[in-house]
Enzyme design. Structure first.
Site, PDB file in Angstrom:
ATOM      1  N   HIS A   1      -4.248  -0.682  -4.525  1.00  0.00           N
ATOM      2  CA  HIS A   1      -5.702  -0.864  -4.319  1.00  0.00           C
ATOM      3  C   HIS A   1      -6.491  -0.355  -5.516  1.00  0.00           C
ATOM      4  O   HIS A   1      -7.580   0.195  -5.364  1.00  0.00           O
ATOM      5  CB  HIS A   1      -6.179  -0.174  -3.038  1.00  0.00           C
ATOM      6  CG  HIS A   1      -5.327  -0.440  -1.848  1.00  0.00           C
ATOM      7  ND1 HIS A   1      -5.188  -1.694  -1.314  1.00  0.00           N
ATOM      8  CD2 HIS A   1      -4.544   0.395  -1.121  1.00  0.00           C
ATOM      9  CE1 HIS A   1      -4.363  -1.624  -0.282  1.00  0.00           C
ATOM     10  NE2 HIS A   1      -3.946  -0.381  -0.143  1.00  0.00           N
TER      11      HIS A   1
ATOM     12  N   SER B   1       0.833  -1.194   0.000  1.00  0.00           N
ATOM     13  CA  SER B   1       0.000   0.000   0.000  1.00  0.00           C
ATOM     14  C   SER B   1       0.876   1.256   0.000  1.00  0.00           C
ATOM     15  O   SER B   1       1.659   1.452  -0.922  1.00  0.00           O
ATOM     16  CB  SER B   1      -0.980  -0.041   1.179  1.00  0.00           C
ATOM     17  OG  SER B   1      -1.980   0.941   1.030  1.00  0.00           O
TER      18      SER B   1
END
Length: 107
Positions: free
Chosen positions: A63, A28
């Site tokens: 994401h 991330s």
């Protein structure tokens, strides 16, 4: 995260480690921080651009399977000069060697 690293000079520790052959990894925010430019949440409703560590050229969107994030990132990319743009859905990763992408892997 990057602001803290810059304030404490940990960013320089990471860059030096990379230059000395240490393998760096992240998930991330920890994946997009290696790039020149980051684009991520400012808050629950807004996204913003900020400077990454610059080890890798371009920008990464983690994401990317999130519809809201995907749309915001795609709209941002349109405004950017020609650059390396990478996207990762959850459970995907990129493998770079000497600043060149050598594999995109789905786990």
């Amino acid at each position: 995260m990057l602001e803290t690293w810059q304030r404490t000079h940990f960013d320089m520790v990471l860059i030096e480690a990379y230059q000395n052959g240490v393998i760096l990894a992240g998930i991330s925010a920890g994946a997009m921080c290696w790039f020149e430019t980051c684009y991520s949440e400012k808050n629950d409703e807004e996204y913003e651009e900020f400077k990454g560590l610059g080890i890798l050229k371009g920008s990464l969107c983690p994401h990317y399977n999130d519809e809201k994030r995907c749309k915001a990132f795609d709209n941002w990319v349109i405004t950017q000069p020609k650059s390396n743009i990478y996207t990762l859905e959850d459970n995907e990763n990129l493998h770079f060697r000497d600043e060149k992408l050598i594999a995109k892997i789905v786990v």
